[in-house]
Design an enzyme around this catalytic site. Structure first.
Site, PDB file in Angstrom:
ATOM      1  N   LEU A  17       0.928  -1.189  -0.024  1.00  0.00           N
ATOM      2  CA  LEU A  17      -0.074   0.136   0.095  1.00  0.00           C
ATOM      3  C   LEU A  17       0.898   1.297   0.136  1.00  0.00           C
ATOM      4  O   LEU A  17       1.979   1.417   0.784  1.00  0.00           O
ATOM      5  CB  LEU A  17      -0.867  -0.076   1.261  1.00  0.00           C
ATOM      6  CG  LEU A  17      -1.948  -1.086   1.341  1.00  0.00           C
ATOM      7  CD1 LEU A  17      -2.611  -0.994   2.644  1.00  0.00           C
ATOM      8  CD2 LEU A  17      -3.024  -1.049   0.189  1.00  0.00           C
ATOM      9  N   ASP A  60       2.628  -6.091   2.443  1.00  0.00           N
ATOM     10  CA  ASP A  60       3.063  -5.011   3.426  1.00  0.00           C
ATOM     11  C   ASP A  60       3.656  -5.720   4.699  1.00  0.00           C
ATOM     12  O   ASP A  60       3.582  -5.299   5.779  1.00  0.00           O
ATOM     13  CB  ASP A  60       1.833  -4.277   3.794  1.00  0.00           C
ATOM     14  CG  ASP A  60       1.646  -3.152   2.934  1.00  0.00           C
ATOM     15  OD1 ASP A  60       2.638  -2.196   2.710  1.00  0.00           O
ATOM     16  OD2 ASP A  60       0.549  -3.154   2.267  1.00  0.00           O
ATOM     17  N   GLU A  65       4.852  -4.171  13.158  1.00  0.00           N
ATOM     18  CA  GLU A  65       4.431  -3.295  14.140  1.00  0.00           C
ATOM     19  C   GLU A  65       2.967  -3.216  14.177  1.00  0.00           C
ATOM     20  O   GLU A  65       2.285  -3.049  15.259  1.00  0.00           O
ATOM     21  CB  GLU A  65       4.806  -2.010  14.012  1.00  0.00           C
ATOM     22  CG  GLU A  65       4.374  -0.909  15.127  1.00  0.00           C
ATOM     23  CD  GLU A  65       4.990   0.449  14.799  1.00  0.00           C
ATOM     24  OE1 GLU A  65       5.677   0.916  15.781  1.00  0.00           O
ATOM     25  OE2 GLU A  65       4.822   1.085  13.873  1.00  0.00           O
ATOM     26  N   ASP A  66       2.478  -3.218  13.001  1.00  0.00           N
ATOM     27  CA  ASP A  66       0.842  -2.962  12.886  1.00  0.00           C
ATOM     28  C   ASP A  66       0.042  -4.114  13.323  1.00  0.00           C
ATOM     29  O   ASP A  66      -1.303  -3.878  13.335  1.00  0.00           O
ATOM     30  CB  ASP A  66       0.596  -2.475  11.419  1.00  0.00           C
ATOM     31  CG  ASP A  66       1.293  -1.191  11.113  1.00  0.00           C
ATOM     32  OD1 ASP A  66       1.112  -0.407  12.037  1.00  0.00           O
ATOM     33  OD2 ASP A  66       1.510  -1.049   9.946  1.00  0.00           O
ATOM     34  N   ARG A  85      -4.348  -6.241   4.661  1.00  0.00           N
ATOM     35  CA  ARG A  85      -3.328  -6.544   5.600  1.00  0.00           C
ATOM     36  C   ARG A  85      -3.878  -7.345   6.641  1.00  0.00           C
ATOM     37  O   ARG A  85      -2.928  -7.963   7.418  1.00  0.00           O
ATOM     38  CB  ARG A  85      -2.828  -5.140   6.278  1.00  0.00           C
ATOM     39  CG  ARG A  85      -1.995  -4.184   5.198  1.00  0.00           C
ATOM     40  CD  ARG A  85      -1.211  -3.297   5.757  1.00  0.00           C
ATOM     41  NE  ARG A  85      -0.253  -3.892   6.686  1.00  0.00           N
ATOM     42  CZ  ARG A  85       0.499  -3.428   7.554  1.00  0.00           C
ATOM     43  NH1 ARG A  85       0.556  -2.045   7.712  1.00  0.00           N
ATOM     44  NH2 ARG A  85       1.393  -3.920   8.163  1.00  0.00           N
ATOM     45  N   ARG A 130      -6.825   4.185  10.013  1.00  0.00           N
ATOM     46  CA  ARG A 130      -6.627   2.818  10.110  1.00  0.00           C
ATOM     47  C   ARG A 130      -7.077   2.347  11.690  1.00  0.00           C
ATOM     48  O   ARG A 130      -7.279   1.148  11.869  1.00  0.00           O
ATOM     49  CB  ARG A 130      -5.167   2.642  10.332  1.00  0.00           C
ATOM     50  CG  ARG A 130      -4.474   2.916   8.592  1.00  0.00           C
ATOM     51  CD  ARG A 130      -5.000   1.770   7.644  1.00  0.00           C
ATOM     52  NE  ARG A 130      -4.507   2.046   6.429  1.00  0.00           N
ATOM     53  CZ  ARG A 130      -3.094   1.617   6.134  1.00  0.00           C
ATOM     54  NH1 ARG A 130      -2.489   0.901   6.857  1.00  0.00           N
ATOM     55  NH2 ARG A 130      -2.774   2.002   4.636  1.00  0.00           N
ATOM     56  N   HIS A 160      -0.308   7.304  10.469  1.00  0.00           N
ATOM     57  CA  HIS A 160      -0.390   6.593  11.837  1.00  0.00           C
ATOM     58  C   HIS A 160       0.204   7.829  12.859  1.00  0.00           C
ATOM     59  O   HIS A 160       1.034   8.669  12.323  1.00  0.00           O
ATOM     60  CB  HIS A 160       0.523   5.509  11.962  1.00  0.00           C
ATOM     61  CG  HIS A 160       0.111   4.127  11.183  1.00  0.00           C
ATOM     62  ND1 HIS A 160       0.895   3.571  10.290  1.00  0.00           N
ATOM     63  CD2 HIS A 160      -1.095   3.621  11.576  1.00  0.00           C
ATOM     64  CE1 HIS A 160       0.435   2.482   9.911  1.00  0.00           C
ATOM     65  NE2 HIS A 160      -0.895   2.556  10.480  1.00  0.00           N
ATOM     66  N   CYS A 248       7.926   0.707  12.343  1.00  0.00           N
ATOM     67  CA  CYS A 248       6.902  -0.515  11.894  1.00  0.00           C
ATOM     68  C   CYS A 248       7.631  -1.850  11.457  1.00  0.00           C
ATOM     69  O   CYS A 248       6.898  -2.905  11.402  1.00  0.00           O
ATOM     70  CB  CYS A 248       6.270   0.119  10.884  1.00  0.00           C
ATOM     71  SG  CYS A 248       7.134   0.957   9.613  1.00  0.00           S
TER      72      CYS A 248
HETATM   73  C1  CIR Z   1       0.559   0.441   4.959  1.00  0.00           C
HETATM   74  O1  CIR Z   1       0.179   1.450   4.200  1.00  0.00           O
HETATM   75  O2  CIR Z   1      -0.173  -0.054   5.706  1.00  0.00           O
HETATM   76  C2  CIR Z   1       2.025   0.084   4.781  1.00  0.00           C
HETATM   77  N1  CIR Z   1       2.461   0.454   3.279  1.00  0.00           N
HETATM   78  C3  CIR Z   1       2.916   1.043   5.455  1.00  0.00           C
HETATM   79  C4  CIR Z   1       2.849   0.522   7.047  1.00  0.00           C
HETATM   80  C5  CIR Z   1       3.619   1.454   7.794  1.00  0.00           C
HETATM   81  N2  CIR Z   1       3.389   1.086   9.262  1.00  0.00           N
HETATM   82  C6  CIR Z   1       3.894   1.799  10.433  1.00  0.00           C
HETATM   83  O3  CIR Z   1       4.067   2.840  10.016  1.00  0.00           O
HETATM   84  N3  CIR Z   1       3.510   1.261  11.612  1.00  0.00           N
END
Ligand code: CIR
Length: 255
Positions: A17, A60, A65-66, A85, A130, A160, A248
């Site tokens: 993404l 992704d 971290e997410d 995701r 998100r 974020h 992340c």
């Molecule tokens: C996204 O858009 O979800 C990923 N391309 C990037 C996520 C980055 N995550 C973060 O900074 N915790």
């Protein structure tokens, strides 16, 4: 010993993404090399790093971290805000289930770990596109037994909360000016401000008195050194091409 859970860059990283797509898609090979640089840097600082295999199904997946919020007592597995995701969490759940009791974040609420900043005994939670506002109450319930207080923070149209803030070492928050209200920082926590034109550098990871920062932000590095910290600069532009930054790429927890 400090532990880090990480996950390799997906071979499908080109389909990660991206909020503002550039002319060329994210480059999986360069991102993998930069990711390896982060793994090596953490290991060099004595962190025990476990790297899960990347999956072609989840472009992704390196942004682990997410997928979870980990405390001393539990691992809360998130429900990522981006539908593409959601499947990433399975491997993270399995890995963290070996080291912590696991709690699931209940649908239909969404939460990305990139919105959760731990500062002392507080969790500051970005209300982003998100992460639902209701995530604040869900986190409060999950972390109540540990006396961790939870506060929601508006983040405007940022991806974020941690895009522009991090807490790399104990007692210190690094952010762009005005990003986190002072009133939300626990007493005694200092703030180091990064210049607006280096905003992305505010996202960093610390181990002891050493901080890993993205290369290319000289004033931020200068301010960190002036604060008495060791600074390790890492090339991260290929990771940033998919809106990723340092925090992340890992889930850090006490072993
Ligand atoms: C996204 O858009 O979800 C990923 N391309 C990037 C996520 C980055 N995550 C973060 O900074 N915790």
């Amino acid at each position: 010993m400090l532990q880090a859970l990480m996950r390799e860059v997906s071979p499908a990283f080109g389909r990660a993404l991206v909020r503002r797509p550039g002319a060329v898609p994210p480059d999986a090979e360069r991102a993998a090399a930069q990711h390896a640089g982060v793994v090596a840097a953490l290991r060099g600082l004595g962190v025990e790093v476990r790297v899960l295999p990347g999956s072609p199904l989840w472009p992704d997946c390196c942004f682990v971290e997410d997928a979870a919020v980990v405390s001393d007592r539990l691992a809360l597995i998130t429900r990522p805000g981006a539908e593409s995701r959601r499947g990433e969490v399975a491997a993270v759940r399995e890995a963290l289930g070996a080291v912590r009791p696991v709690v699931e974040f209940a649908a239909p609420l969404c939460l990305d770990g990139g919105d959760v900043l731990r500062v002392g005994d507080r969790l500051l939670v970005g209300r982003s596109q998100r992460s639902d506002p209701g995530a604040v109450d869900a986190l409060r319930a999950a972390f109540l037994p540990e006396d961790i207080e939870v506060f929601g923070v508006p983040v405007g149209d940022a991806l974020h909360l941690k895009c522009y803030a991090s807490a790399p070492v104990s007692g210190l928050v690094v952010s762009v000016a005005g990003w986190l209200p002072d009133a939300l920082l626990p007493a005694g926590v200092e703030r180091l401000v990064v210049p607006d034109d280096e905003a992305c550098a505010a996202n960093m990871v610390g181990v002891g008195e050493t901080v890993l920062v993205a290369a290319g932000y000289p004033e931020t590095s200068r301010r960190l050194r002036a604060h008495g910290l060791e600074v390790v600069e890492l090339e991260l532009d290929a990771i940033a091409a998919a809106d990723g930054s340092l925090t992340c790429l890992s889930i850090l927890y006490a072993g």
